[in-house]
Design a protein around this motif. Structure first.
Motif, PDB file in Angstrom:
ATOM      1  N   ILE A   1       1.154  -0.659   0.037  1.00  0.00           N
ATOM      2  CA  ILE A   1       0.072   0.303   0.116  1.00  0.00           C
ATOM      3  C   ILE A   1       1.121   1.278   0.041  1.00  0.00           C
ATOM      4  O   ILE A   1       1.731   1.442   1.191  1.00  0.00           O
ATOM      5  CB  ILE A   1      -1.207  -0.076   1.319  1.00  0.00           C
ATOM      6  CG1 ILE A   1      -2.101  -1.137   1.299  1.00  0.00           C
ATOM      7  CG2 ILE A   1      -1.729   1.442   1.012  1.00  0.00           C
ATOM      8  CD1 ILE A   1      -2.699  -1.161   3.071  1.00  0.00           C
TER       9      ILE A   1
ATOM     10  N   LEU B   1      -1.863  -2.109  -3.326  1.00  0.00           N
ATOM     11  CA  LEU B   1      -3.105  -0.396  -3.635  1.00  0.00           C
ATOM     12  C   LEU B   1      -2.448   0.562  -2.944  1.00  0.00           C
ATOM     13  O   LEU B   1      -1.005   0.521  -2.719  1.00  0.00           O
ATOM     14  CB  LEU B   1      -3.804  -1.145  -2.376  1.00  0.00           C
ATOM     15  CG  LEU B   1      -4.839  -1.732  -2.393  1.00  0.00           C
ATOM     16  CD1 LEU B   1      -4.961  -1.518  -0.834  1.00  0.00           C
ATOM     17  CD2 LEU B   1      -6.057  -1.765  -3.056  1.00  0.00           C
TER      18      LEU B   1
ATOM     19  N   SER C   1      -2.290   4.734  -4.137  1.00  0.00           N
ATOM     20  CA  SER C   1      -3.316   6.198  -4.255  1.00  0.00           C
ATOM     21  C   SER C   1      -2.347   7.367  -4.844  1.00  0.00           C
ATOM     22  O   SER C   1      -1.115   7.630  -4.816  1.00  0.00           O
ATOM     23  CB  SER C   1      -3.274   6.954  -2.795  1.00  0.00           C
ATOM     24  OG  SER C   1      -3.319   7.948  -2.296  1.00  0.00           O
TER      25      SER C   1
ATOM     26  N   THR D   1      -3.990  -1.843  -7.833  1.00  0.00           N
ATOM     27  CA  THR D   1      -5.746  -1.240  -7.771  1.00  0.00           C
ATOM     28  C   THR D   1      -5.304   0.284  -7.383  1.00  0.00           C
ATOM     29  O   THR D   1      -4.785   1.229  -6.095  1.00  0.00           O
ATOM     30  CB  THR D   1      -6.673  -1.372  -6.266  1.00  0.00           C
ATOM     31  OG1 THR D   1      -7.113  -2.820  -6.878  1.00  0.00           O
ATOM     32  CG2 THR D   1      -7.667  -0.937  -6.672  1.00  0.00           C
TER      33      THR D   1
ATOM     34  N   VAL E   1      -6.652   4.424  -6.609  1.00  0.00           N
ATOM     35  CA  VAL E   1      -6.840   5.002  -5.856  1.00  0.00           C
ATOM     36  C   VAL E   1      -6.870   6.525  -5.808  1.00  0.00           C
ATOM     37  O   VAL E   1      -5.362   6.785  -5.974  1.00  0.00           O
ATOM     38  CB  VAL E   1      -6.299   4.485  -3.959  1.00  0.00           C
ATOM     39  CG1 VAL E   1      -7.454   5.813  -3.808  1.00  0.00           C
ATOM     40  CG2 VAL E   1      -7.348   3.602  -3.883  1.00  0.00           C
TER      41      VAL E   1
ATOM     42  N   THR F   1      -7.404  10.845  -5.312  1.00  0.00           N
ATOM     43  CA  THR F   1      -7.952  11.346  -4.451  1.00  0.00           C
ATOM     44  C   THR F   1      -8.488  13.232  -4.939  1.00  0.00           C
ATOM     45  O   THR F   1      -9.093  13.324  -4.248  1.00  0.00           O
ATOM     46  CB  THR F   1      -6.537  11.775  -2.892  1.00  0.00           C
ATOM     47  OG1 THR F   1      -5.808  12.460  -4.016  1.00  0.00           O
ATOM     48  CG2 THR F   1      -6.500  10.679  -2.869  1.00  0.00           C
TER      49      THR F   1
ATOM     50  N   LEU G   1      -7.977   6.056  -0.169  1.00  0.00           N
ATOM     51  CA  LEU G   1      -7.571   5.341   0.464  1.00  0.00           C
ATOM     52  C   LEU G   1      -9.225   4.770   1.675  1.00  0.00           C
ATOM     53  O   LEU G   1      -9.333   4.868   2.893  1.00  0.00           O
ATOM     54  CB  LEU G   1      -7.158   4.522   0.578  1.00  0.00           C
ATOM     55  CG  LEU G   1      -6.678   3.102   1.144  1.00  0.00           C
ATOM     56  CD1 LEU G   1      -6.821   2.039  -0.440  1.00  0.00           C
ATOM     57  CD2 LEU G   1      -4.952   2.720   1.998  1.00  0.00           C
ATOM     58  N   THR G   2     -10.113   4.012   1.432  1.00  0.00           N
ATOM     59  CA  THR G   2     -10.807   2.943   2.431  1.00  0.00           C
ATOM     60  C   THR G   2     -11.195   1.603   2.474  1.00  0.00           C
ATOM     61  O   THR G   2     -10.486   1.239   2.080  1.00  0.00           O
ATOM     62  CB  THR G   2     -12.588   3.598   1.678  1.00  0.00           C
ATOM     63  OG1 THR G   2     -12.757   2.913   0.263  1.00  0.00           O
ATOM     64  CG2 THR G   2     -12.469   5.383   1.619  1.00  0.00           C
TER      65      THR G   2
ATOM     66  N   HIS H   1     -11.415  -0.506  -0.295  1.00  0.00           N
ATOM     67  CA  HIS H   1     -10.808  -0.667  -1.099  1.00  0.00           C
ATOM     68  C   HIS H   1      -9.753  -2.303  -0.658  1.00  0.00           C
ATOM     69  O   HIS H   1      -9.216  -2.896  -1.676  1.00  0.00           O
ATOM     70  CB  HIS H   1      -9.104   0.716  -1.094  1.00  0.00           C
ATOM     71  CG  HIS H   1     -10.410   2.140  -1.851  1.00  0.00           C
ATOM     72  ND1 HIS H   1     -10.098   2.707  -1.377  1.00  0.00           N
ATOM     73  CD2 HIS H   1     -10.622   1.837  -3.379  1.00  0.00           C
ATOM     74  CE1 HIS H   1     -11.145   3.721  -2.190  1.00  0.00           C
ATOM     75  NE2 HIS H   1     -10.629   3.079  -3.376  1.00  0.00           N
ATOM     76  N   LEU H   2      -9.771  -2.041   0.934  1.00  0.00           N
ATOM     77  CA  LEU H   2      -9.125  -3.609   1.376  1.00  0.00           C
ATOM     78  C   LEU H   2     -10.347  -4.188   1.277  1.00  0.00           C
ATOM     79  O   LEU H   2      -9.359  -5.468   1.196  1.00  0.00           O
ATOM     80  CB  LEU H   2      -8.511  -3.386   2.551  1.00  0.00           C
ATOM     81  CG  LEU H   2      -8.235  -2.557   2.555  1.00  0.00           C
ATOM     82  CD1 LEU H   2      -7.519  -1.862   4.761  1.00  0.00           C
ATOM     83  CD2 LEU H   2      -6.174  -2.653   2.338  1.00  0.00           C
TER      84      LEU H   2
END
Length: 264
Positions: free
Chosen positions: A149, A177, A179, A197, A199, A201, A213-214, A217-218
């Motif tokens: 992440i 993941l 961002s 994935t 993300v 913002t 990120l939320t 998403h996980l």
């Protein structure tokens, strides 16, 4: 850390994870060679690749480089004509290899004397000094399922892990993941595949939600949690690292299996 079109992977038999010479072991982590890491070496800049409007990858030839593990970093030193020196820690972006080259991806930090030099002055043929690899805490040897992440340039050491996973044809599960503020600021955007994935913002392609990120998403990643669970690697700013870590713990990730590398 920093100052601050992918195709299918060939299904080849998994090879043992690359391991450089070791002498000193960090308890519970990866062994690191103090002897190798303490020696300054000359690195010659061979290529510059633009990644985003504010980030670029710099490829170096380092013939005597002893190798590294994905997630490790190095110390880089610039020396001016008058003898003034500046040193910074940078994560290694490239996968381990034996070709005597390594890559760093640097943000252009406002007021940063080292990143500023790289983004405005450096040209192929320039020489700097490097020392490493350093730290085994954030290293991933490729032998355990990895949940990565990252945010912004925090994706740099994680990309070393993704590239290692692909180059070795490893079968161990790996998910990323990442961002970014917008697609234009997504570092390595051309390299991501099904394991990733993104993300966004601030702005995103049509139909893609915008936001931090939320837990949502996980959730898919934990729904497919492999046997034995994930080893989580989080890299980004202080605020992002804290936010991502809280989400991981809430999702059931054991605290002692979360490794964090952050920058202020």
């Amino acid at each position: 850390m920093t100052e601050t079109a992918t195709g299918a992977v060939a299904k080849t038999p998994a090879r043992p994870a690359f391991t450089p010479p070791t002498r000193f072991a960090v308890p519970g982590r990866i062994a690191v060679s103090n002897r190798t890491a303490s020696r300054w070496q000359t690195a010659t800049l061979t290529e510059i690749r633009r990644e985003t409007p504010h980030a670029a990858t710099f490829r170096f030839a380092v013939p005597a480089w002893a190798g590294h593990l994905p997630g490790q970093h190095l110390m880089l030193r610039l020396t001016a004509g008058d003898g003034y020196t500046a040193q910074r820690h940078y994560s290694i972006a490239s996968a381990p290899g034996d070709d005597g080259h390594l890559e760093l991806t640097l943000d252009h930090v406002e007021g940063g004397e080292v990143s500023g030099w790289f983004h405005t002055v450096a040209q192929p043929g320039d020489r700097v000094e490097v020392r490493g690899p350093l730290s085994g805490f954030f290293a991933w040897p490729g032998d355990r399922p990895a949940l990565l992440i990252g945010a912004g340039s925090g994706v740099v050491p994680l990309m070393s892990m993704v590239r290692h996973h692909r180059a070795r044809g490893l079968e161990v599960p790996l998910r990323l993941l990442v961002s970014a503020r917008s697609p234009e600021e997504l570092i390595y955007a051309r390299e991501y595949g099904a394991e990733t994935t993104p993300v966004f913002t601030r702005s995103a392609p049509q139909g893609v939600p915008v936001g931090r990120l939320t837990a949502g998403h996980l959730r898919p990643v934990f729904d497919e949690r492999p046997e034995g669970g994930w080893e989580a690697y989080v890299c980004g700013s202080d605020a992002f690292a804290e936010h991502a870590s809280r989400l991981l713990v809430a999702a059931g990730q054991p605290v002692d299996r979360i490794r964090i590398e952050r920058f202020g």
